[in-house]
Design a protein around this motif. Structure first.
Motif, PDB file in Angstrom:
ATOM      1  N   UNK A  32       6.692   4.516 -14.751  1.00 12.70           N
ATOM      2  CA  UNK A  32       5.627   3.965 -13.909  1.00 12.70           C
ATOM      3  C   UNK A  32       4.609   3.284 -14.819  1.00 12.70           C
ATOM      4  N   UNK A  76      -2.707  -1.533 -16.592  1.00  9.64           N
ATOM      5  CA  UNK A  76      -2.479  -2.647 -15.671  1.00  9.64           C
ATOM      6  C   UNK A  76      -3.765  -3.451 -15.504  1.00  9.64           C
ATOM      7  N   UNK A  77      -4.890  -2.743 -15.392  1.00  7.35           N
ATOM      8  CA  UNK A  77      -6.183  -3.418 -15.270  1.00  7.35           C
ATOM      9  C   UNK A  77      -6.418  -4.328 -16.478  1.00  7.35           C
ATOM     10  N   UNK A 125       4.456   5.456 -18.080  1.00 10.21           N
ATOM     11  CA  UNK A 125       4.602   6.913 -18.202  1.00 10.21           C
ATOM     12  C   UNK A 125       5.759   7.326 -17.301  1.00 10.21           C
ATOM     13  N   UNK A 163       8.824   0.346  -6.249  1.00  9.18           N
ATOM     14  CA  UNK A 163       9.505   1.639  -6.140  1.00  9.18           C
ATOM     15  C   UNK A 163       9.957   1.986  -7.549  1.00  9.18           C
ATOM     16  N   UNK A 182      -4.118  -7.397 -16.325  1.00  9.04           N
ATOM     17  CA  UNK A 182      -4.562  -8.434 -15.374  1.00  9.04           C
ATOM     18  C   UNK A 182      -5.804  -9.142 -15.906  1.00  9.04           C
ATOM     19  N   UNK A 219       3.422  -4.090  -5.503  1.00  9.18           N
ATOM     20  CA  UNK A 219       4.016  -2.954  -4.808  1.00  9.18           C
ATOM     21  C   UNK A 219       5.381  -2.687  -5.427  1.00  9.18           C
ATOM     22  N   UNK A 258       4.541   2.625  -4.629  1.00 12.57           N
ATOM     23  CA  UNK A 258       3.165   2.655  -5.126  1.00 12.57           C
ATOM     24  C   UNK A 258       2.643   1.229  -5.040  1.00 12.57           C
ATOM     25  N   UNK A 259       1.446   1.086  -4.450  1.00  9.72           N
ATOM     26  CA  UNK A 259       0.868  -0.258  -4.335  1.00  9.72           C
ATOM     27  C   UNK A 259      -0.466  -0.330  -5.072  1.00  9.72           C
ATOM     28  N   UNK A 260      -0.673  -1.414  -5.782  1.00 10.11           N
ATOM     29  CA  UNK A 260      -1.964  -1.699  -6.405  1.00 10.11           C
ATOM     30  C   UNK A 260      -2.624  -2.866  -5.673  1.00 10.11           C
ATOM     31  N   UNK A 261      -3.838  -2.658  -5.228  1.00 12.92           N
ATOM     32  CA  UNK A 261      -4.635  -3.737  -4.636  1.00 12.92           C
ATOM     33  C   UNK A 261      -5.602  -4.255  -5.700  1.00 12.92           C
ATOM     34  N   UNK A 262      -5.505  -5.526  -6.031  1.00 10.62           N
ATOM     35  CA  UNK A 262      -6.251  -6.081  -7.168  1.00 10.62           C
ATOM     36  C   UNK A 262      -7.033  -7.321  -6.734  1.00 10.62           C
ATOM     37  N   UNK A 288       7.718  11.503 -12.321  1.00 12.86           N
ATOM     38  CA  UNK A 288       8.187  12.888 -12.139  1.00 12.86           C
ATOM     39  C   UNK A 288       8.801  13.125 -10.763  1.00 12.86           C
ATOM     40  N   UNK A 292       0.940   2.580 -16.091  1.00 14.13           N
ATOM     41  CA  UNK A 292      -0.336   3.304 -16.140  1.00 14.13           C
ATOM     42  C   UNK A 292      -1.422   2.361 -15.612  1.00 14.13           C
ATOM     43  N   UNK A 293      -2.248   2.841 -14.701  1.00  7.50           N
ATOM     44  CA  UNK A 293      -3.118   1.922 -13.957  1.00  7.50           C
ATOM     45  C   UNK A 293      -4.221   1.316 -14.815  1.00  7.50           C
TER      46      UNK A 293
END
Ligand SMILES: [Ca+2]
Ligand SMILES: [Ca+2]
Ligand SMILES: [Ca+2]
Ligand SMILES: [Ca+2]
Ligand SMILES: [Ca+2]
Ligand SMILES: [Ca+2]
Ligand SMILES: [Ca+2]
Ligand SMILES: [Ca+2]
Ligand SMILES: [Ca+2]
Ligand SMILES: [Ca+2]
Ligand SMILES: [Ca+2]
Ligand SMILES: [Ca+2]
Ligand SMILES: [Ca+2]
Ligand SMILES: [Ca+2]
Ligand SMILES: [Ca+2]
Ligand SMILES: [Ca+2]
Lengths: 162, 162, 162, 162, 162, 162, 162, 162, 162, 162
Positions: free
Chosen positions: C74, C80-81, C31, C69, C84, C67, C42-46, C34, C76-77
């Motif tokens: 971006x 991403x789930x 997406x 920039x 993975x 992680x 932005x960091x994702x902990x998985x 903005x 979409x979380x």
């Protein structure tokens, strides 16, 4: 198998102690408990235990906690170190190692109470922790051992394999 | 369902073990407890447990702690690993998984005592931890199980979902 | 008050996301960023990453830290789930998984900077942690990636396999 | 000393790998790095390292962290395990073990960068932690190694011997 | 938007502060920095941040760390508390919340430097941590912000969702 | 003051080492660095340091971290232990002890770089931690020492006197 | 207040669940315990509990631990989440919230045993942790609850407000 | 304001030191730095700092970390303790306390470099941590201070108010 | 000494509460326990306790844990805060402070059970932790108190004065 | 051996207390317990205990925890500090030190109950932790001591010698 000062001196006289490389309970030495009038605990923390897997030959690693209430004899700590090192190139299952340590120390010291807890590193994602305890048969220490068993490890430590 | 050395060797002979991908208690193997003269604990720490949510299909993750006092038989650890892996693509609720593990291991080993504690990761901000224990009916181990239940988890570990 | 499979399936028709069980980068969705006027992380902990070992078929487990920039897009979380999760029944080496994740997310988002760090559980006493980073070629972000590489993991976390 | 699939299969074909008991760098195997287009780290966490003290014969224990940026080759992890196990009954000083590991892995892989950090258990109240790093001579990786040396271990972990 | 003692007294005069329940930057109050002769940091640790997910309406939770170097003005801490509470029933994405906080505090204080780091609890097994920083444009603080970005979070904290 | 094998043997020949009870740098022994072709760190963790307060005679306790990059010589670890023990009944201020250790080890080894950090237990609610470093004058190691000083202890460990 | 599949479906049909914003026990749903033949614990870890202070209107935050032994019914976890969220904009004292949760879950499930422990964040330097438990009256579970009360929190966790 | 041995003796001669209860920098004592030939750090860990809030009169609590590189003088630690205690019944804002400590110690010692970090307990869910540093103007220590500021607290410690 | 709403409002009406600076139990306020039908615990975590040493005048610091089972009355938490603050400039021994707190709260609330545990910071290397408990005389709560005493602090927390 | 105010004053009058350097129980002082109407615990945390090994002369280090329920007398804490310091240059085995401390404090105070736990640093990879307790003979405190012995250290702390 009493404590033998001469032997000890002998042992310390050479700075290159002979580290036995297969299981050898004969290295264990005892000395007299001078506080037999009292029930008290002595604990050994042994994070450097290693043996071999009897199936694959691969080295196994554990932290072993040994805790006992002496009667007439106590185990000499340097001899305990040599005893534990004698598992280094010896193949045995986790639960057999822990049971053997209890049996050998009972044989050596005839303690009021003893317990041995091994915490091994994982193989294939699973780790195994045997816990063995013993109270002198025919004494109040048998019930003592049972009471400790029922309270054993109600709070498993967090394990994440890292 | 006794321990079968041949089968074991067979299994180890191929280095590409067939990992079953749906729940299969038949992979469990037992062997003889050579220390039946003693009550002692064996604990398995299993931080790599995963199954599927039967409602959403989403993977669930848990650390499972299995602790038991053997009677005549013990569970072989590699077979336990395969058994736990068989939940991987199987859909079941958290508390059903833990009850099933107890039931299957009782069926396999007929142990004096067993307990299984699963600690799952959260969904929607809440995590669920079932704890199931069992003492052989008609023996002192029933009371043993009750005593452990009353002392269970008096100190909830700090959880902050991070 | 029994469980009703039919209704569930129906109901999941909307909220039963189809979890793909082999590697599928096509589930990734992007997406618009903005806040393109700014460089931010932005960091994702998985901690629930799992795949299969291509040699043995055995499940592997890791915590993956992603992680980046963002530039114009971006990830979409929820997608991403799903992405993975698509490694769940897929066989691949640790370092290949991490490189693929970087490559797929670069393909998706064309970010200014991205890094992926996988921390796996041990097999045979050793655990493996690949770390892959990337800065957009021909921009200052290439030097940014190099500076982070030279400072990477100067303090290895204490690992004891427990 | 390239990667040899046959040999690997051979090795895995027998489930009783022969664990060498004296230092043997010839067990190390390499395979091709398929991501040569990128600089990335691979780290091995090895908490089960043990060797012998050359002066007293007493076993030494360490956690060893090995981290490298591959060039054309990578070290195969099972062969690394066998290599580290080959120190088990070998006598060598702490800092010599760590330097040897760097030298042997450079010989095997010719990596862009490598570092090895050993953290040993104490003897007589003092523990010793050697840290050795290396950047390929005549390349920018030499400066890379120097930059990491100047930032090495600015925050010594708290050690209390317990 | 200067500091207004009267208003402060007013606010404190009633012990039932009116907690705004939707995002309201107008509650922010500033006061004068009496140490303008010096560059120094002030950090706010805010572990009680909560907002709503704009997609699902579900509450989100985070710990927010706000750190800045003041220029002429500083943010009054009780007004910051009210401001952060105003996100309670407001729907917004994680990264938008963090960018807004930076923008609102820049608007309020025109600081030399500011950074905001939010660490959220997981949804569906993944947690998201945005990090936003800012240096006053056209001053040395722009480079200051860039230097901090390149060093940001080289050591991801261990996350296991528990 | 070169390494002397004979003397070493002599020292080890008696198992009752004479522990000197006042400050004595003459017990320090050096041996040759066989890896002079390389810059690498050796660290000693010494949590059993104790001296006396020169004002009150009260014992002081510290953990001392010694880290250096050897040139031609290295300090023998058993002699270091004896040296540190020689502070046991010696009265000296915290910062003087740490400076002396640096000076004595420079005198002994002439290292490329060395640093010593003492972390003492509190008196009257305050604890004192001196940090001293040194790079060989006239070499690049002087700048090396300066770079480490500017980065020293940016993250003070949490101290609560418990 | 029985489990109502229709309602559940309804609820799940829209992925925008309506989060009630004032205390509403009617959202709680139960389902059948299929392991009624056994006493076992289910624990919910709920670190995202928030309510309002009835005196000041200020938000309060707690981690709530709910642990119970089911009889015929169990609480459905998604409905528990909605129930706990319904405290979000509701004003109530800490100990009243915890007592209410026990009362509502007893009303819903009529469990053999239940306990609820809330651990709140501090106000004015002091934090408050109520602990409420309950055993079904006229059964052995009353004594069970008393035994747990006498052993409650003998080890207060270390609190330093940071 | 040089070091005065007599005064010191005087102070120690009475075992009932007069603890001043309002801010009093005149209690600070200096003594000579005998290692002026070297740049080294001395750190004071002070977890027992308390003052009063100037707005509400409520006590505030902090751990204060003071770290400096001495020039000609050093601060005597017992006098520092008395100085910090003199804030006990003194009303001042967090950031003003920290700036004052820097200013008073610069006035006393004229150090090469100094930094002071206060970590306070929360009020209303938010805690405040000011960090102030200083390098001697017109020397290289000014740049030293700037370099430390840009690296300050890149890893905020986890704060949960418990 | 019943709960007095008027007084409470009065107290909150002024935002500058008068903090008493010498021991004053008269500030304690009680209110009615609306859950008298149940035995439950309320715990106060008070990490900001400070008093003066009656011998030296030096400030003492402790974390105090207060835990009780209410009967008809409960202590109002803001009044408890003021009560604990009233020790600030009051001289008393550690064990006397803890016994006084028990006595004053018994006087105020006449609770079923109460316990108070103070954990002080060290002086001269030793810290002191008094633990006092009380069960209402002539009720089952006397035995309750005895049972908790016999189980008190079987696991001393690790103290290293840092 | 009653408490002697004069002597105390004397002792405090000189700020250079004479620290005895060999075991001397005569330095112990007692004072009256003013809360004899109650059973309560006082614990001393002593992380700065050091003695000498009687075999090798090498210094030993321990943290000692002393916990007791006073009867008519209490031990004065500064005298306890001097007593523990008197082991500094005294040679004795670990378990003898702990038994002696119990015996000397029983001789001094005749307490209702006392326990002493020493946790020593390792020698040769093994650390030793003796635990000794005592209840006044012929009173209910004998059973009290037995109950605590059976529950002693069921959860050995994790020891890894680092
Ligand atoms: Ca772990
Ligand atoms: Ca956590
Ligand atoms: Ca670990
Ligand atoms: Ca661990
Ligand atoms: Ca420690
Ligand atoms: Ca440790
Ligand atoms: Ca965690
Ligand atoms: Ca965790
Ligand atoms: Ca601490
Ligand atoms: Ca804390
Ligand atoms: Ca915290
Ligand atoms: Ca905490
Ligand atoms: Ca500590
Ligand atoms: Ca600490
Ligand atoms: Ca440690
Ligand atoms: Ca450790």
């Amino acid at each position: 198998m009493q404590y033998d000062r001469e032997k000890e001196v002998e042992q310390l006289g050479s700075n290159k102690t002979e580290y036995r490389m297969d299981y050898d309970p004969s290295v264990l030495e005892a000395f007299e408990n001078v506080h037999q009038y009292r029930d008290y605990f002595v604990k050994f923390n042994c994070p450097e235990f290693t043996s071999l897997c009897p199936k694959t030959g691969q080295p196994d690693f554990a932290t072993v906690y040994i805790s006992y209430i002496p009667d007439k004899k106590m185990v000499e700590s340097k001899s305990l170190k040599l005893y534990l090192f004698s598992f280094r190139n010896h193949g045995d299952f986790h639960e057999d190692c822990m049971n053997k340590i209890v049996n050998d120390l009972v044989e050596l010291m005839d303690p009021r109470y003893i317990e041995v807890w091994g915490k091994f590193t994982p193989r294939g994602g699973i780790s195994i922790d045997p816990y063995v305890n013993y109270g002198k048969p025919g004494t109040k220490w048998e019930a003592f051992a049972e009471k400790r068993l029922v309270q054993h490890d109600l709070y498993p430590e967090t394990i994440d394999n890292r």
